[in-house]
Write a protein that holds these residues in place. Structure first.
Motif, PDB file in Angstrom:
ATOM      1  N   SER A 103     -44.334  42.582   2.151  1.00  0.00           N
ATOM      2  CA  SER A 103     -44.059  43.896   2.735  1.00  0.00           C
ATOM      3  C   SER A 103     -42.582  44.233   2.827  1.00  0.00           C
ATOM      4  CB  SER A 103     -44.679  43.979   4.144  1.00  0.00           C
ATOM      5  OG  SER A 103     -46.090  43.858   4.091  1.00  0.00           O
ATOM      6  N   PHE A 104     -41.748  43.260   3.174  1.00  0.00           N
ATOM      7  CA  PHE A 104     -40.337  43.548   3.437  1.00  0.00           C
ATOM      8  C   PHE A 104     -39.437  42.560   2.707  1.00  0.00           C
ATOM      9  CE2 PHE A 104     -42.621  44.758   7.404  1.00  0.00           C
ATOM     10  CZ  PHE A 104     -42.445  46.143   7.295  1.00  0.00           C
ATOM     11  N   GLY A 105     -38.472  43.091   1.972  1.00  0.00           N
ATOM     12  CA  GLY A 105     -37.525  42.235   1.270  1.00  0.00           C
ATOM     13  C   GLY A 105     -36.671  41.418   2.219  1.00  0.00           C
ATOM     14  N   TRP A 106     -36.248  42.020   3.329  1.00  0.00           N
ATOM     15  CA  TRP A 106     -35.401  41.296   4.282  1.00  0.00           C
ATOM     16  C   TRP A 106     -36.161  40.128   4.903  1.00  0.00           C
ATOM     17  CZ3 TRP A 106     -37.367  40.992   9.157  1.00  0.00           C
ATOM     18  CH2 TRP A 106     -38.290  41.981   9.543  1.00  0.00           C
ATOM     19  N   TYR A 107     -37.459  40.341   5.157  1.00  0.00           N
ATOM     20  CA  TYR A 107     -38.262  39.262   5.742  1.00  0.00           C
ATOM     21  C   TYR A 107     -38.449  38.146   4.710  1.00  0.00           C
ATOM     22  CZ  TYR A 107     -42.165  36.784   7.877  1.00  0.00           C
ATOM     23  OH  TYR A 107     -42.960  35.803   8.419  1.00  0.00           O
ATOM     24  N   ARG A 108     -38.731  38.535   3.459  1.00  0.00           N
ATOM     25  CA  ARG A 108     -38.916  37.533   2.409  1.00  0.00           C
ATOM     26  C   ARG A 108     -37.659  36.683   2.244  1.00  0.00           C
ATOM     27  NH1 ARG A 108     -40.826  40.718  -0.906  1.00  0.00           N
ATOM     28  NH2 ARG A 108     -38.954  41.351  -2.034  1.00  0.00           N
ATOM     29  N   THR A 109     -36.497  37.329   2.280  1.00  0.00           N
ATOM     30  CA  THR A 109     -35.238  36.594   2.150  1.00  0.00           C
ATOM     31  C   THR A 109     -35.087  35.568   3.269  1.00  0.00           C
ATOM     32  OG1 THR A 109     -34.167  38.488   1.069  1.00  0.00           O
ATOM     33  CG2 THR A 109     -32.731  36.828   2.065  1.00  0.00           C
ATOM     34  N   GLY A 110     -35.362  35.988   4.507  1.00  0.00           N
ATOM     35  CA  GLY A 110     -35.263  35.068   5.637  1.00  0.00           C
ATOM     36  C   GLY A 110     -36.307  33.970   5.589  1.00  0.00           C
ATOM     37  N   PHE A 111     -37.518  34.322   5.179  1.00  0.00           N
ATOM     38  CA  PHE A 111     -38.605  33.338   5.101  1.00  0.00           C
ATOM     39  C   PHE A 111     -38.269  32.269   4.074  1.00  0.00           C
ATOM     40  CE2 PHE A 111     -42.732  31.629   3.988  1.00  0.00           C
ATOM     41  CZ  PHE A 111     -43.429  31.647   5.191  1.00  0.00           C
ATOM     42  N   TYR A 112     -37.773  32.695   2.917  1.00  0.00           N
ATOM     43  CA  TYR A 112     -37.396  31.729   1.885  1.00  0.00           C
ATOM     44  C   TYR A 112     -36.248  30.851   2.358  1.00  0.00           C
ATOM     45  CZ  TYR A 112     -40.229  33.999  -1.755  1.00  0.00           C
ATOM     46  OH  TYR A 112     -41.252  34.486  -2.520  1.00  0.00           O
ATOM     47  N   ALA A 113     -35.309  31.466   3.095  1.00  0.00           N
ATOM     48  CA  ALA A 113     -34.145  30.717   3.558  1.00  0.00           C
ATOM     49  C   ALA A 113     -34.545  29.562   4.475  1.00  0.00           C
ATOM     50  CB  ALA A 113     -33.171  31.650   4.265  1.00  0.00           C
ATOM     51  N   LEU A 114     -35.632  29.729   5.223  1.00  0.00           N
ATOM     52  CA  LEU A 114     -36.107  28.643   6.089  1.00  0.00           C
ATOM     53  C   LEU A 114     -36.416  27.381   5.298  1.00  0.00           C
ATOM     54  CD1 LEU A 114     -38.513  30.527   8.534  1.00  0.00           C
ATOM     55  CD2 LEU A 114     -36.247  29.580   9.061  1.00  0.00           C
ATOM     56  N   PHE A 115     -36.774  27.558   4.022  1.00  0.00           N
ATOM     57  CA  PHE A 115     -37.123  26.420   3.174  1.00  0.00           C
ATOM     58  C   PHE A 115     -36.011  26.114   2.171  1.00  0.00           C
ATOM     59  CE2 PHE A 115     -40.997  28.456   4.638  1.00  0.00           C
ATOM     60  CZ  PHE A 115     -41.707  27.375   5.141  1.00  0.00           C
ATOM     61  N   GLY A 116     -34.821  26.662   2.438  1.00  0.00           N
ATOM     62  CA  GLY A 116     -33.680  26.376   1.586  1.00  0.00           C
ATOM     63  C   GLY A 116     -33.751  27.023   0.230  1.00  0.00           C
ATOM     64  N   VAL A 117     -34.435  28.169   0.132  1.00  0.00           N
ATOM     65  CA  VAL A 117     -34.601  28.863  -1.142  1.00  0.00           C
ATOM     66  C   VAL A 117     -33.925  30.215  -1.063  1.00  0.00           C
ATOM     67  CG1 VAL A 117     -36.257  29.827  -2.779  1.00  0.00           C
ATOM     68  CG2 VAL A 117     -36.753  27.666  -1.617  1.00  0.00           C
ATOM     69  N   GLU A 118     -33.165  30.537  -2.086  1.00  0.00           N
ATOM     70  CA  GLU A 118     -32.535  31.846  -2.161  1.00  0.00           C
ATOM     71  C   GLU A 118     -33.477  32.812  -2.861  1.00  0.00           C
ATOM     72  OE1 GLU A 118     -28.597  34.067  -4.074  1.00  0.00           O
ATOM     73  OE2 GLU A 118     -28.882  31.896  -4.281  1.00  0.00           O
ATOM     74  N   ALA A 119     -33.813  33.915  -2.201  1.00  0.00           N
ATOM     75  CA  ALA A 119     -34.717  34.908  -2.784  1.00  0.00           C
ATOM     76  C   ALA A 119     -33.984  35.701  -3.843  1.00  0.00           C
ATOM     77  CB  ALA A 119     -35.254  35.840  -1.701  1.00  0.00           C
ATOM     78  N   LYS A 120     -34.394  35.562  -5.102  1.00  0.00           N
ATOM     79  CA  LYS A 120     -33.781  36.277  -6.210  1.00  0.00           C
ATOM     80  C   LYS A 120     -34.677  37.452  -6.601  1.00  0.00           C
ATOM     81  CE  LYS A 120     -31.713  31.977  -7.853  1.00  0.00           C
ATOM     82  NZ  LYS A 120     -31.613  31.013  -8.960  1.00  0.00           N
ATOM     83  N   PRO A 121     -34.142  38.450  -7.336  1.00  0.00           N
ATOM     84  CA  PRO A 121     -34.944  39.634  -7.696  1.00  0.00           C
ATOM     85  C   PRO A 121     -36.240  39.278  -8.399  1.00  0.00           C
ATOM     86  CG  PRO A 121     -32.639  40.027  -8.144  1.00  0.00           C
ATOM     87  CD  PRO A 121     -32.738  38.599  -7.719  1.00  0.00           C
ATOM     88  N   GLY A 122     -36.218  38.294  -9.281  1.00  0.00           N
ATOM     89  CA  GLY A 122     -37.432  37.941 -10.010  1.00  0.00           C
ATOM     90  C   GLY A 122     -38.463  37.222  -9.179  1.00  0.00           C
ATOM     91  N   MET A 123     -38.089  36.797  -7.946  1.00  0.00           N
ATOM     92  CA  MET A 123     -39.018  36.061  -7.094  1.00  0.00           C
ATOM     93  C   MET A 123     -39.756  36.968  -6.135  1.00  0.00           C
ATOM     94  SD  MET A 123     -36.603  32.838  -6.109  1.00  0.00           S
ATOM     95  CE  MET A 123     -37.858  32.109  -5.073  1.00  0.00           C
ATOM     96  N   GLY A 124     -39.475  38.255  -6.148  1.00  0.00           N
ATOM     97  CA  GLY A 124     -40.078  39.165  -5.181  1.00  0.00           C
ATOM     98  C   GLY A 124     -41.517  39.461  -5.484  1.00  0.00           C
ATOM     99  N   HIS A 125     -42.204  40.024  -4.469  1.00  0.00           N
ATOM    100  CA  HIS A 125     -43.592  40.456  -4.635  1.00  0.00           C
ATOM    101  C   HIS A 125     -43.681  41.967  -4.678  1.00  0.00           C
ATOM    102  CE1 HIS A 125     -44.504  36.358  -3.483  1.00  0.00           C
ATOM    103  NE2 HIS A 125     -43.863  36.530  -2.347  1.00  0.00           N
ATOM    104  N   GLY A 126     -42.565  42.646  -4.604  1.00  0.00           N
ATOM    105  CA  GLY A 126     -42.602  44.087  -4.368  1.00  0.00           C
ATOM    106  C   GLY A 126     -42.311  44.933  -5.570  1.00  0.00           C
ATOM    107  N   ASN A 127     -41.695  46.110  -5.317  1.00  0.00           N
ATOM    108  CA  ASN A 127     -41.539  47.122  -6.338  1.00  0.00           C
ATOM    109  C   ASN A 127     -40.709  46.658  -7.515  1.00  0.00           C
ATOM    110  OD1 ASN A 127     -42.959  48.741  -4.650  1.00  0.00           O
ATOM    111  ND2 ASN A 127     -41.220  49.903  -3.890  1.00  0.00           N
ATOM    112  N   ALA A 128     -39.649  45.899  -7.273  1.00  0.00           N
ATOM    113  CA  ALA A 128     -38.773  45.505  -8.356  1.00  0.00           C
ATOM    114  C   ALA A 128     -39.516  44.694  -9.402  1.00  0.00           C
ATOM    115  CB  ALA A 128     -37.594  44.690  -7.808  1.00  0.00           C
ATOM    116  N   ALA A 129     -40.335  43.743  -8.928  1.00  0.00           N
ATOM    117  CA  ALA A 129     -41.083  42.919  -9.866  1.00  0.00           C
ATOM    118  C   ALA A 129     -42.103  43.747 -10.629  1.00  0.00           C
ATOM    119  CB  ALA A 129     -41.770  41.773  -9.118  1.00  0.00           C
TER     120      ALA A 129
END
Length: 376
Positions: free
Chosen positions: A213-239
């Motif tokens: 639902s939210f890019g900002w949330y996805r970025t923070g969620f991934y960061a908890l696991f030491g992962v940087e959210a990149k454009p190709g990793m999204g679930h949203g409009n860009a992908a």
């Protein structure tokens, strides 16, 4: 303190409760979509071997390709170890479309696609039946689902505080759903005790679902696991837009040449090395095999090969990937409950249905309280 949490629980639940009911119910309906679809369309997914040997992989691709329009090509093939299953062949267009073929005759048995019921449930679950806007407009359905899911978390947490018994003796009684003491007692038990039984699973669904639902949330969620959210990793409009855009050749209607002569050789080699694999997928120069790991149901081992000779040139095993290569599959598996097989899917199904009842029972109890206060 308890009164403050009760007010928070009420003020969030009243305006957003119905949306939560729709999202939870539609999510529950999607848990067993694959099984129901295959049961409802057996002529597409099932074949009768009749003691025959499957045709070579490249021959099946060629026979299916001969039935397609000139501007559509086969882009790969998934071969199942089960001899009664039709093989799946993804197409270059439309996006995410496949056909299924009889591996013994090469005859197309049907196209992939959601049954109308599940298509509606998916659209309801993700976007409240809204349509994606053209350009950069606000996707209101997706936004409302995201906001409602986000607020569902404090609804659940505040509900725990309101429900929590004052004494240990009262705890056991608070976890019972009584069916012989009248409707109000039953609905209260279903709301309070039922909510507690489903609490943990509903939190997992909500917290993982928010990554769509939210890019900002996805970025923070991934960061908890030491992962940087990149454009190709999204679930949203860009992908989605990237998939729809496609390559330059595809936009001009020119399809790249597919070299399939060595696919059977690649399949035989991978099958020999992975005799227990349920399926093997081959595309132009690449192949993948489900890793069959407990947890991430989208885990796969990937291989590359020379499309001219069929020689394997490299492999990327799932167990060697870092967190960035695993997190999306884990999010999906946890959100859908597929991580533990049939048992966890049944638990997720039951929890989602309980989640759908929570706002409805809450509305009932709230209205009964209002009526009682007015009568006093």
């Amino acid at each position: 303190m308890r009164k403050a949490f009760r007010n928070i629980h009420l003020w969030l639940s009243v305006p957003f409760g119905l949306i939560i009911t729709l999202v939870c119910f539609s999510g529950a309906m999607l848990v067993f979509e694959r099984e129901v679809t295959e049961w409802g369309r057996p002529e597409v997914f099932n074949v009768d071997p009749q003691g025959r040997r499957p045709l070579p992989v490249d021959e099946v691709v060629a026979r299916v390709s001969a039935t397609l329009p000139p501007d559509v090509t086969v882009t790969g093939i998934t071969v199942f170890s089960d001899p009664t299953k039709a093989w799946q062949l993804p197409l270059s267009r439309p996006s995410r479309t496949s056909v299924y073929a009889n591996p013994y005759t090469g005859e197309v048995t049907g196209r992939s696609g959601r049954l109308p019921f599940f298509a509606s449930m998916f659209s309801l679950h993700r976007w409240l039946l809204d349509s994606r806007p053209s350009g950069d407009g606000v996707f209101w359905g997706k936004l409302v689902v995201g906001v409602s899911t986000l607020l569902f978390v404090p609804m659940l947490v505040s509900g725990v505080v309101v429900w929590w018994p004052r004494t240990r003796r009262a705890l056991a009684g608070s976890l019972k759903i009584r069916v012989r003491k009248g409707w109000r007692c039953f609905w209260y038990g279903l709301h309070a005790a039922g909510g507690m039984y489903a609490l943990l699973l509903l939190l997992v669904m909500a917290l993982t679902g928010l990554t769509w639902s939210f890019g900002w949330y996805r970025t923070g969620f991934y960061a908890l696991f030491g992962v940087e959210a990149k454009p190709g990793m999204g679930h949203g409009n860009a992908a989605v837009h990237a998939r729809q855009k496609g390559s330059g050749k595809e936009r001009r209607g020119q399809q790249p040449e597919l070299r399939t002569a060595c696919w059977q050789e690649v399949y035989d080699r991978l099958r020999q090395e992975n005799p227990d694999a349920a399926q093997i997928t081959i595309a132009d120069g690449t192949a993948s095999i489900p890793a069959n790991r407990f947890g991430n149901t989208r885990a796969s081992d990937r291989y590359t090969f020379d499309p001219h000779t069929g020689e394997l040139t490299g492999s990327t095993l799932y167990r060697t990937l870092d967190n960035s290569g695993k997190i999306r599959g884990w999010i999906y598996s946890l959100h859908t409950g597929s991580w533990g097989g049939l048992l966890t899917r049944l638990l997720w199904f039951a929890a989602a249905l309980l989640g759908a009842t929570l706002p409805l029972t809450g509305y009932y109890l709230w209205l009964k309280r209002l009526v009682r206060k007015r009568a006093e």
